[in-house]
Design a protein around this motif. Structure first.
Motif, PDB file in Angstrom:
ATOM      1  N   GLN A   1     -90.867  92.140  86.809  1.00 56.75           N
ATOM      2  CA  GLN A   1     -90.021  91.485  85.485  1.00 56.75           C
ATOM      3  C   GLN A   1     -91.049  91.057  84.373  1.00 56.75           C
ATOM      4  O   GLN A   1     -92.230  91.094  84.590  1.00 56.75           O
ATOM      5  N   VAL A   2     -90.559  91.300  83.325  1.00 54.46           N
ATOM      6  CA  VAL A   2     -91.380  90.707  81.974  1.00 54.46           C
ATOM      7  C   VAL A   2     -90.552  89.517  81.423  1.00 54.46           C
ATOM      8  O   VAL A   2     -89.424  89.641  81.415  1.00 54.46           O
ATOM      9  N   GLN A   3     -91.328  88.517  80.960  1.00 53.41           N
ATOM     10  CA  GLN A   3     -90.816  87.475  80.226  1.00 53.41           C
ATOM     11  C   GLN A   3     -91.168  87.412  78.535  1.00 53.41           C
ATOM     12  O   GLN A   3     -92.585  87.639  78.736  1.00 53.41           O
ATOM     13  N   LEU A   4     -90.410  87.212  77.925  1.00 51.41           N
ATOM     14  CA  LEU A   4     -90.974  87.282  76.449  1.00 51.41           C
ATOM     15  C   LEU A   4     -90.734  85.882  76.080  1.00 51.41           C
ATOM     16  O   LEU A   4     -89.635  85.188  76.384  1.00 51.41           O
ATOM     17  N   VAL A   5     -91.620  85.162  75.513  1.00 54.38           N
ATOM     18  CA  VAL A   5     -91.532  84.074  74.957  1.00 54.38           C
ATOM     19  C   VAL A   5     -91.843  83.805  73.314  1.00 54.38           C
ATOM     20  O   VAL A   5     -93.009  84.382  72.808  1.00 54.38           O
ATOM     21  N   GLU A   6     -90.820  83.539  72.692  1.00 57.56           N
ATOM     22  CA  GLU A   6     -91.157  83.520  71.090  1.00 57.56           C
ATOM     23  C   GLU A   6     -91.473  81.983  70.842  1.00 57.56           C
ATOM     24  O   GLU A   6     -91.236  81.092  71.266  1.00 57.56           O
ATOM     25  N   SER A   7     -92.164  81.925  69.527  1.00 56.66           N
ATOM     26  CA  SER A   7     -92.636  80.681  68.713  1.00 56.66           C
ATOM     27  C   SER A   7     -92.765  81.093  67.563  1.00 56.66           C
ATOM     28  O   SER A   7     -92.864  82.207  67.036  1.00 56.66           O
ATOM     29  N   GLY A   8     -92.735  79.916  66.954  1.00 57.67           N
ATOM     30  CA  GLY A   8     -92.960  80.089  65.472  1.00 57.67           C
ATOM     31  C   GLY A   8     -91.816  79.945  64.444  1.00 57.67           C
ATOM     32  O   GLY A   8     -91.960  79.806  63.348  1.00 57.67           O
ATOM     33  N   GLY A   9     -90.582  79.527  64.958  1.00 57.95           N
ATOM     34  CA  GLY A   9     -89.649  79.331  64.326  1.00 57.95           C
ATOM     35  C   GLY A   9     -89.794  78.097  63.357  1.00 57.95           C
ATOM     36  O   GLY A   9     -90.410  77.143  63.609  1.00 57.95           O
ATOM     37  N   GLY A  10     -88.761  77.792  62.679  1.00 56.91           N
ATOM     38  CA  GLY A  10     -88.612  76.340  61.967  1.00 56.91           C
ATOM     39  C   GLY A  10     -87.738  76.389  60.675  1.00 56.91           C
ATOM     40  O   GLY A  10     -87.177  77.468  60.428  1.00 56.91           O
ATOM     41  N   LEU A  11     -88.011  75.399  60.023  1.00 57.12           N
ATOM     42  CA  LEU A  11     -87.245  75.264  58.578  1.00 57.12           C
ATOM     43  C   LEU A  11     -88.188  75.407  57.411  1.00 57.12           C
ATOM     44  O   LEU A  11     -89.278  74.930  57.655  1.00 57.12           O
ATOM     45  N   VAL A  12     -87.816  76.400  56.507  1.00 54.43           N
ATOM     46  CA  VAL A  12     -88.711  76.604  55.338  1.00 54.43           C
ATOM     47  C   VAL A  12     -87.853  76.878  54.061  1.00 54.43           C
ATOM     48  O   VAL A  12     -86.847  77.271  54.370  1.00 54.43           O
ATOM     49  N   GLN A  13     -88.535  76.470  53.016  1.00 56.49           N
ATOM     50  CA  GLN A  13     -87.759  76.670  51.603  1.00 56.49           C
ATOM     51  C   GLN A  13     -87.848  78.268  51.483  1.00 56.49           C
ATOM     52  O   GLN A  13     -88.631  78.951  51.671  1.00 56.49           O
ATOM     53  N   ALA A  14     -86.976  78.445  50.516  1.00 60.04           N
ATOM     54  CA  ALA A  14     -86.492  79.756  49.994  1.00 60.04           C
ATOM     55  C   ALA A  14     -87.972  80.035  49.431  1.00 60.04           C
ATOM     56  O   ALA A  14     -88.419  79.287  48.561  1.00 60.04           O
ATOM     57  N   GLY A  15     -88.538  81.456  49.555  1.00 60.32           N
ATOM     58  CA  GLY A  15     -89.596  81.866  48.949  1.00 60.32           C
ATOM     59  C   GLY A  15     -90.725  81.795  49.862  1.00 60.32           C
ATOM     60  O   GLY A  15     -92.129  82.199  49.565  1.00 60.32           O
ATOM     61  N   GLY A  16     -90.713  80.842  50.821  1.00 61.33           N
ATOM     62  CA  GLY A  16     -91.879  80.672  51.797  1.00 61.33           C
ATOM     63  C   GLY A  16     -92.116  81.764  52.945  1.00 61.33           C
ATOM     64  O   GLY A  16     -91.366  82.692  53.000  1.00 61.33           O
ATOM     65  N   SER A  17     -93.077  81.254  53.634  1.00 60.64           N
ATOM     66  CA  SER A  17     -93.168  82.133  54.760  1.00 60.64           C
ATOM     67  C   SER A  17     -93.400  81.600  56.201  1.00 60.64           C
ATOM     68  O   SER A  17     -93.651  80.247  56.194  1.00 60.64           O
ATOM     69  N   SER A  21     -94.282  84.527  66.991  1.00 65.42           N
ATOM     70  CA  SER A  21     -94.949  85.206  67.785  1.00 65.42           C
ATOM     71  C   SER A  21     -94.322  85.522  69.108  1.00 65.42           C
ATOM     72  O   SER A  21     -93.371  84.698  69.265  1.00 65.42           O
ATOM     73  N   CYS A  22     -94.477  86.654  69.751  1.00 63.47           N
ATOM     74  CA  CYS A  22     -93.916  86.788  71.188  1.00 63.47           C
ATOM     75  C   CYS A  22     -94.830  87.555  72.133  1.00 63.47           C
ATOM     76  O   CYS A  22     -95.448  88.410  71.680  1.00 63.47           O
ATOM     77  N   ALA A  23     -94.812  86.669  72.906  1.00 64.12           N
ATOM     78  CA  ALA A  23     -95.948  86.957  74.088  1.00 64.12           C
ATOM     79  C   ALA A  23     -95.242  87.427  75.422  1.00 64.12           C
ATOM     80  O   ALA A  23     -94.281  86.734  75.885  1.00 64.12           O
ATOM     81  N   ALA A  24     -95.787  88.473  75.879  1.00 64.95           N
ATOM     82  CA  ALA A  24     -95.137  88.993  77.220  1.00 64.95           C
ATOM     83  C   ALA A  24     -95.882  88.424  78.159  1.00 64.95           C
ATOM     84  O   ALA A  24     -97.401  88.691  78.266  1.00 64.95           O
ATOM     85  N   TYR A  83     -96.271  90.044  66.616  1.00 67.87           N
ATOM     86  CA  TYR A  83     -95.963  89.255  65.760  1.00 67.87           C
ATOM     87  C   TYR A  83     -95.165  89.616  64.674  1.00 67.87           C
ATOM     88  O   TYR A  83     -94.939  90.866  64.299  1.00 67.87           O
ATOM     89  N   LEU A  84     -94.243  88.664  64.020  1.00 65.50           N
ATOM     90  CA  LEU A  84     -93.546  89.170  62.904  1.00 65.50           C
ATOM     91  C   LEU A  84     -93.952  88.132  61.643  1.00 65.50           C
ATOM     92  O   LEU A  84     -93.550  86.900  61.604  1.00 65.50           O
ATOM     93  N   GLY A 114     -85.054  83.451  72.099  1.00 66.30           N
ATOM     94  CA  GLY A 114     -84.782  83.191  70.803  1.00 66.30           C
ATOM     95  C   GLY A 114     -85.383  82.140  70.030  1.00 66.30           C
ATOM     96  O   GLY A 114     -85.679  81.104  70.712  1.00 66.30           O
ATOM     97  N   THR A 115     -85.592  82.117  68.741  1.00 66.79           N
ATOM     98  CA  THR A 115     -86.374  80.993  68.064  1.00 66.79           C
ATOM     99  C   THR A 115     -85.567  81.004  66.672  1.00 66.79           C
ATOM    100  O   THR A 115     -85.375  81.934  65.975  1.00 66.79           O
ATOM    101  N   GLN A 116     -85.043  79.713  66.149  1.00 65.96           N
ATOM    102  CA  GLN A 116     -84.308  79.533  65.053  1.00 65.96           C
ATOM    103  C   GLN A 116     -85.256  79.693  63.908  1.00 65.96           C
ATOM    104  O   GLN A 116     -86.237  78.888  63.895  1.00 65.96           O
ATOM    105  N   VAL A 117     -84.856  80.342  62.708  1.00 60.32           N
ATOM    106  CA  VAL A 117     -85.236  80.427  61.664  1.00 60.32           C
ATOM    107  C   VAL A 117     -84.229  79.777  60.414  1.00 60.32           C
ATOM    108  O   VAL A 117     -83.267  80.474  60.464  1.00 60.32           O
TER     109      VAL A 117
END
Length: 121
Positions: A1-17, A21-24, A83-84, A114-117
């Motif tokens: 099996q493969v597990q995918l773990v995302e990270s890096g989501g969060g709250l940002v203002q419009a125009g931000g960055s 990340s997704c690690a297998a 990465y995205l 899943g990670t919330q943006v």
């Protein structure tokens, strides 16, 4: 099996960055068979949609028009991570972002949790 773990989501203002990340991890044999990895997103009441994909063997990338020029997918084969990079974020980019991996041959499909943006206006 493969597990995918995302990270890096969060709250940002419009125009931000943000950078996701997704690690297998898991079966090395399965990980080595991964040929395509991608990011999808799903906003409330909407269907899940592709936002970026990369073919690991050729580094060919694919983006829908809605994010082209703003989002960039990349990979680190040593770390089994994709990465995205999301720039110039808009409120309509708000969604849960999911990492996806597809293996060659059997085309087994794996999803992260899943990670919330959230992009505020």
């Amino acid at each position: 099996q493969v597990q995918l773990v995302e990270s890096g989501g969060g709250l940002v203002q419009a125009g931000g960055s943000l950078r996701l990340s997704c690690a297998a991890s898991g079966s090395i044999n399965r990980i080595n068979r991964i040929n395509t990895m991608g990011w999808y997103r799903q906003a409330p009441g909407k269907q899940r949609e592709l936002v970026a994909a990369i073919t690991l063997s050729s580094s060919t990338t694919n983006y829908p028009d809605s994010v082209k020029g703003r989002f960039s997918i990349s990979r680190d084969n040593v770390k089994n991570t994709v990465y995205l990079q999301m720039n110039s974020l808009k409120p309509e980019d708000t969604a849960v972002y999911y990492c996806n991996a597809v293996t060659r041959g059997t085309a087994a499909n794996y999803w992260g949790q899943g990670t919330q943006v959230t992009v505020s206006s």
